[in-house]
Design a protein around this motif. Structure first.
Motif, PDB file in Angstrom:
ATOM      1  N   THR B  72      -9.777   1.122 -24.709  1.00 48.71           N
ATOM      2  CA  THR B  72      -8.517   1.302 -23.992  1.00 48.71           C
ATOM      3  C   THR B  72      -7.520   0.197 -24.341  1.00 48.71           C
ATOM      4  O   THR B  72      -6.493   0.084 -23.696  1.00 48.71           O
ATOM      5  CB  THR B  72      -8.739   1.263 -22.484  1.00 48.71           C
ATOM      6  OG1 THR B  72      -9.326   0.017 -22.147  1.00 48.71           O
ATOM      7  CG2 THR B  72      -9.635   2.363 -22.020  1.00 48.71           C
ATOM      8  N   PRO B  96      -2.023  11.944 -20.643  1.00 48.90           N
ATOM      9  CA  PRO B  96      -1.886  11.026 -19.503  1.00 48.90           C
ATOM     10  C   PRO B  96      -3.220  10.564 -18.939  1.00 48.90           C
ATOM     11  O   PRO B  96      -3.290   9.518 -18.284  1.00 48.90           O
ATOM     12  CB  PRO B  96      -1.086  11.834 -18.481  1.00 48.90           C
ATOM     13  CG  PRO B  96      -1.151  13.232 -18.924  1.00 48.90           C
ATOM     14  CD  PRO B  96      -1.366  13.225 -20.395  1.00 48.90           C
ATOM     15  N   VAL B  98      -5.673   9.549 -20.709  1.00 53.22           N
ATOM     16  CA  VAL B  98      -6.114   8.420 -21.535  1.00 53.22           C
ATOM     17  C   VAL B  98      -5.152   7.242 -21.364  1.00 53.22           C
ATOM     18  O   VAL B  98      -5.542   6.115 -21.165  1.00 53.22           O
ATOM     19  CB  VAL B  98      -6.199   8.830 -23.028  1.00 53.22           C
ATOM     20  CG1 VAL B  98      -6.608   7.656 -23.884  1.00 53.22           C
ATOM     21  CG2 VAL B  98      -7.169   9.966 -23.193  1.00 53.22           C
ATOM     22  N   GLU B  99      -3.872   7.546 -21.414  1.00 47.30           N
ATOM     23  CA  GLU B  99      -2.792   6.595 -21.171  1.00 47.30           C
ATOM     24  C   GLU B  99      -2.620   5.550 -22.255  1.00 47.30           C
ATOM     25  O   GLU B  99      -1.597   5.430 -22.860  1.00 47.30           O
ATOM     26  CB  GLU B  99      -2.983   5.913 -19.813  1.00 47.30           C
ATOM     27  CG  GLU B  99      -1.692   5.831 -19.055  1.00 47.30           C
ATOM     28  CD  GLU B  99      -1.850   5.180 -17.708  1.00 47.30           C
ATOM     29  OE1 GLU B  99      -2.912   5.339 -17.084  1.00 47.30           O
ATOM     30  OE2 GLU B  99      -0.898   4.521 -17.281  1.00 47.30           O
ATOM     31  N   LYS B 100      -3.641   4.771 -22.517  1.00 50.57           N
ATOM     32  CA  LYS B 100      -3.471   3.651 -23.440  1.00 50.57           C
ATOM     33  C   LYS B 100      -4.605   3.648 -24.453  1.00 50.57           C
ATOM     34  O   LYS B 100      -5.755   3.880 -24.087  1.00 50.57           O
ATOM     35  CB  LYS B 100      -3.522   2.364 -22.611  1.00 50.57           C
ATOM     36  CG  LYS B 100      -3.157   1.114 -23.349  1.00 50.57           C
ATOM     37  CD  LYS B 100      -3.291  -0.051 -22.400  1.00 50.57           C
ATOM     38  CE  LYS B 100      -3.039  -1.355 -23.079  1.00 50.57           C
ATOM     39  NZ  LYS B 100      -3.396  -2.476 -22.231  1.00 50.57           N
TER      40      LYS B 100
END
Lengths: 522, 174
Positions: B72, B96, B98-100
Motif C-alpha cells: 500500500t 477506491p 485500494v486507494e493507494k
C-alpha cells in the motif's frame, strides 16, 4: 479574574475562559478532537473530560467556564478511564488503514490512542462501512469511514468561510459528513478543513500520497502570496517543498490561510526555477552572469540607466539595490512594476487581498527614503525615445499573479541592454535574444529578510532551506553588478587558541619543521 | 615477536608425520568411495544447498488473489530500513477500495544488509525475504530491483500469494 486550581497548580484566567483554555494556559495536556480555538464549541467528542471537585460526574472542559475557586483535575483514574472508554467508542467504526491514510504520523487519533488507548477493544459487532474516497471538490477528498464526526470542518464552513457547503447527514453510527445536494466544497479557504481535521478523513488532493509526513522537516516563514503576510510553516525535504500550512498569529491571520497561498511552494521547487544564468544566449553560473553585467552597467551613464522593481523582495534587498543605484550609478530612475492595478485594493473580507505582493509597503518605504518619484510613464517614454539604454529588472517570484508579464517583458526588451533577475523559469524570457542577462534569484524561503504587510506590520523571515543553492539574493546580485566580490563575513581570529604556553610552537615555526617539510602536508 | 624452535632429536624424524597425513587422506577417500551418499561436499552449481525456510534471502513482494501488488506504499519498510536502500513512489489507485499503491518500488540490493526489518515493519505482509540467496552479477548487472523483479520474477511463478486478504478482513469487520 477568577482563580482556579488545575492539577494542583493555581492559575488565574480571564473572565469567561473555558477549562480547556485554562489548561492550555497552564500547560496541561488534555485529550480533545472537536474543540478548536478558532471555532465555536460543539462538545461532540466528549474526550476533554475533567473532574471538578464537588461534582460527582466528570464534565467536558471545552463547554464549562472557569469559576472562582474551581478545583479541576484530569489526571485521576476516573478521568483516565472515561477518556479510555470515550476513545473506544470513537474507534468502533474507525478503519485501521493507517498505512494508506495520509494523516498517519500527525493524526490526533493515533496520538490520543498511544496516550489513553484501551488496547483491547471489546466490541463484538462489525464496523459500519461508509463511503471511501469521496470527491468533495477540487481540493479535498473525504474518507467518511475515518471521520470521527467532530464537526470541525462543518463549523469551519459555517463560521469562518461562511459558505456552508458541508453538513452532517443521517443519524447514529450511520452519520456521515458530506456536501449539501449539488454543492461542492469549493471555496478559497477549503484546505483549512484538511488542517483542522484531527484524523485523516479530509485529505488534500494536492498533497495526497506524495510524501509521508515523517520524511518532512518544517520551518517558519511568511507567505508571499499576497500583502496580508500570513505566518506559515513550509514542509520540505531534500526533494524540495511539499506543502505550506498556516501558523497561528492573532495579529495577522489567526489560524487560517487561503488556498492560493498554499500553492506558493510550487514556484519555489527546482523544476519551476531558473538554475543557470544566461548572458547573450550563453549559459553561465549565476554569479558570473551578474559579474558580467557589471561591465555594461559601469559603461552606462546614470541617465541612461533604469531599475524596475517588483514588490516581491525583502526590505533589505530593496535597500541594497536602491542605495547602489542612487549612490554608485547616480540614477533615480527606479520604477515600481504594479501588477493587476485594477484589483490592487480589493479585499475578500477574510484574508486574501488583491495586492498579490508580500512587500508593497516595504518597497514604497525604501523608495520614499531615497526620494524616488518616477512613474512608469517616464520609463515608457524613456524606452520609446531611446534615452534609457540599460534596464535592470528584479522580476516577480510568483509569476502567476503578474497577468501583464508578457506585455511588460515586451516593452522592457526594447532597451539596448536588459538585465533581468528572476527566480522562476519563463519561456518568453529565455526566448529573448540580444544583450540580455538573465540572473537566477533566490526565493523567499531561501533568504533572511523583512516583509512589511498591508497594515505596515514588519515581519522577519528566516532562511528555511536551499532549493537552488547557486542562485543569488538581490543583495548579492547588486554587489556583483557593482563589480565587487561576494565575501563571506568572517570574524577575525575567532578560533585562535587563547591558552597557549609561552614556549608554544607557533604555526610559522611548524611550517619550517624539517620533518613536515620532507613528508609534505600531513 | 619470539620464535619458538623445537631442536630435539625426535623432531628430525619427518617420515611418520607424512605417512600419518597420507593415511588420513586415504581414509576419507575410501569412505567417500564406498559411501557416496554421506559425502560432505556438494557439486555446486548442479547441486545446491537448501537453507531453512526462515532463511533471509532476496526480497519478494507478495500479491493478492488477483495478482496485483499487496503493497500500500505506506513507506514503513523504507522508514525502518537501516541501510536506506528502499525507494517507493506512491500514487492514487483507480479502485477506491485500494486507494493507494506504489508505482515504483526499488531496492538497491547492493546496499541491503538483509536484516529483515522491512519484513517486520510491513503491516500488510507485502514484503518478505525469500529463500533465494544466489545473486551473482558483473558490473553491468541490474542490482536495483524494481517491482517487476520483486513481485513477478520467473522463479516466483506468477507471484507469492499473501495470507492477509483484504476482502476477508472486510468481511470480518476489521
Amino acid at each position: 479574574m477568577p482563580k482556579c486550581t488545575i492539577n494542583g497548580k493555581e492559575v488565574e484566567v480571564k473572565e469567561g475562559t473555558s477549562i480547556i483554555e485554562a489548561m492550555q494556559q497552564s500547560g496541561d495536556r488534555i485529550a480533545h478532537y472537536c474543540w478548536h480555538p478558532g471555532l465555536s464549541v460543539a462538545g461532540v467528542c466528549r474526550l476533554c473530560v475533567v473532574e471538578i471537585e464537588g461534582n460527582p460526574r466528570v464534565q467536558i472542559a471545552c463547554n464549562t467556564m472557569v469559576t472562582e475557586g474551581m478545583k479541576v483535575n484530569n489526571t485521576s483514574e476516573k478521568v483516565k478511564d472515561a477518556v479510555k472508554w470515550g476513545l473506544d467508542f470513537h474507534l468502533i467504526n474507525h478503519p485501521l488503514d493507517c498505512p494508506i491514510c495520509d494523516q498517519a504520523g500527525e493524526c490526533g487519533l493515533q496520538d490520543q490512542y498511544m496516550e489513553y488507548g484501551k488496547y483491547d477493544p471489546e466490541m463484538a459487532e462489525a464496523k459500519v462501512k461508509k463511503h471511501k474516497v469521496v470527491d468533495l471538490g477540487p481540493t479535498v477528498v473525504l474518507d467518511s469511514e475515518r471521520c470521527i464526526l467532530c464537526s470541525r470542518c462543518v463549523r469551519f464552513t459555517e463560521e469562518v468561510s461562511k459558505t456552508n457547503e458541508l453538513g452532517l447527514f443521517n443519524r447514529g453510527d450511520r452519520t456521515e459528513i458530506g456536501t449539501h445536494d449539488g454543492m461542492l466544497l469549493d471555496n478559497k479557504y477549503s484546505l483549512n478543513t484538511v488542517d483542522i481535521c484531527p484524523v485523516g478523513a479530509l485529505t488534500s488532493k494536492d498533497f495526497r500520497f506524495r510524501q509521508r509526513v515523517w520524511y518532512l522537516k518544517d520551518g517558519d516563514s511568511v507567505c508571499n502570496g499576497c500583502s496580508t503576510g500570513c505566518n506559515i510553516k513550509v514542509y520540505y525535504n531534500k526533494e524540495g517543498l511539499f506543502r505550506i500550512k498556516p501558523v497561528y498569529n492573532e495579529q495577522v491571520n489567526g489560524h487560517w490561510m487561503c488556498d492560493s497561498g498554499r500553492n506558493a511552494y510550487k514556484f519555489v521547487n527546482r523544476e519551476a526555477r531558473l538554475v543557470k544564468g544566461v548572458v547573450a544566449g550563453k549559459e553561465m553560473a549565476p554569479g558570473a552572469a551578474a559579474k558580467s553585467a557589471s561591465e555594461v552597467l559601469k559603461s552606462t551613464s546614470g541617465d541612461a540607466l533604469a531599475l524596475v522593481l517588483t514588490a516581491q523582495y525583502t526590505v533589505e534587498e530593496y535597500e541594497a539595490i536602491i542605495k547602489t543605484f542612487v549612490e554608485e550609478f547616480k540614477t533615480k530612475k527606479v520604477f515600481f512594476w504594479v501588477n493587476n492595478k485594477e484589483t490592487f485594493d480589493t479585499f475578500d473580507g477574510l484574508l486574501s487581498r488583491g495586492d498579490k505582493n508580500p512587500n508593497t509597503k516595504g518597497l514604497l518605504k525604501v523608495m520614499e527614503k531615497y526620494g524616488i518619484t518616477s512613474t512608469w510613464a517616464d520609463l515608457s517614454a524613456g524606452l520609446a525615445n531611446g534615452s534609457i539604454k540599460t534596464v535592470v529588472v528584479a522580476g516577480p517570484e510568483n509569476q502567476a499573479v503578474f497577468p501583464d508579464y508578457n506585455e511588460r517583458l515586451k516593452e522592457l526588451s526594447k532597451a539596448q541592454n536588459l538585465i533581468w533577475m528572476q527566480a522562476g523559469k519563463n519561456d518568453a524570457l529565455t526566448a529573448l535574444t540580444g544583450n540580455v542577462w538573465i540572473i537566477p534569484m533566490k526565493t523567499f524561503v531561501e533568504k533572511d529578510g523583512t516583509f512589511i504587510n498591508f497594515s505596515g506590520l514588519e515581519q522577519k523571515i528566516k532562511k528555511v532551506t536551499n532549493v537552488v543553492s547557486e542562485a543569488l539574493t538581490l543583495t548579492e546580485a547588486t554587489l556583483l553588478m557593482v563589480g565587487k566580490n561576494l565575501a563571506l563575513p568572517t570574524a577575525n581570529a575567532a578560533f585562535m587558541p587563547n591558552n597557549q604556553r609561552d614556549d608554544q610552537v607557533t604555526l610559522e615555526a611548524r611550517k619550517k619543521n624539517e620533518f613536515v617539510f620532507r613528508r609534505g602536508s600531513l | 615477536m619470539s620464535v619458538m624452535q623445537n631442536n630435539s632429536e625426535k623432531s628430525k624424524w619427518f617420515l611418520p608425520g607424512i605417512l600419518g597425513g597420507l593415511a588420513t587422506t586415504m581414509k576419507h577417500l575410501l569412505k567417500n568411495l564406498f559411501n557416496q551418499k554421506k559425502m560432505m561436499t556438494l557439486n555446486y552449481p548442479e547441486e545446491k544447498y537448501e537453507y531453512s525456510p526462515r532463511f533471509k534471502g532476496n526480497h519478494v513482494l507478495t500479491v493478492k488473489k488477483d495478482g496485483s501488488l499487496r503493497c500500500t506504499a505506506c513507506m514503513l519498510c523504507a522508514t525502518n530500513c537501516p541501510a536506506e536502500c528502499i525507494k517507493i513512489t506512491a500514487a492514487e489507485h483507480n479502485d477506491p477500495a485500494v486507494e493507494k499503491f506504489p508505482i515504483s518500488y526499488e531496492i538497491d540490493i547492493l546496499r541491503c544488509v538483509f536484516c529483515g526489518f522491512c519484513e517486520e515493519a510491513c503491516p500488510v505482509d507485502a514484503i518478505r525475504l525469500g529463500p533465494e540467496w544466489q545473486t551473482p552479477g558483473v558490473n553491468g548487472a541490474n542490482f536495483i530491483y524494481d517491482i517487476n523483479h520483486l513481485a513477478y520474477r520467473p522463479n516466483l511463478k506468477g507471484g507469492i500469494l499473501t495470507h492477509v486478504d483484504d476482502q476477508e478482513r472486510h468481511k470480518a469487520g476489521i
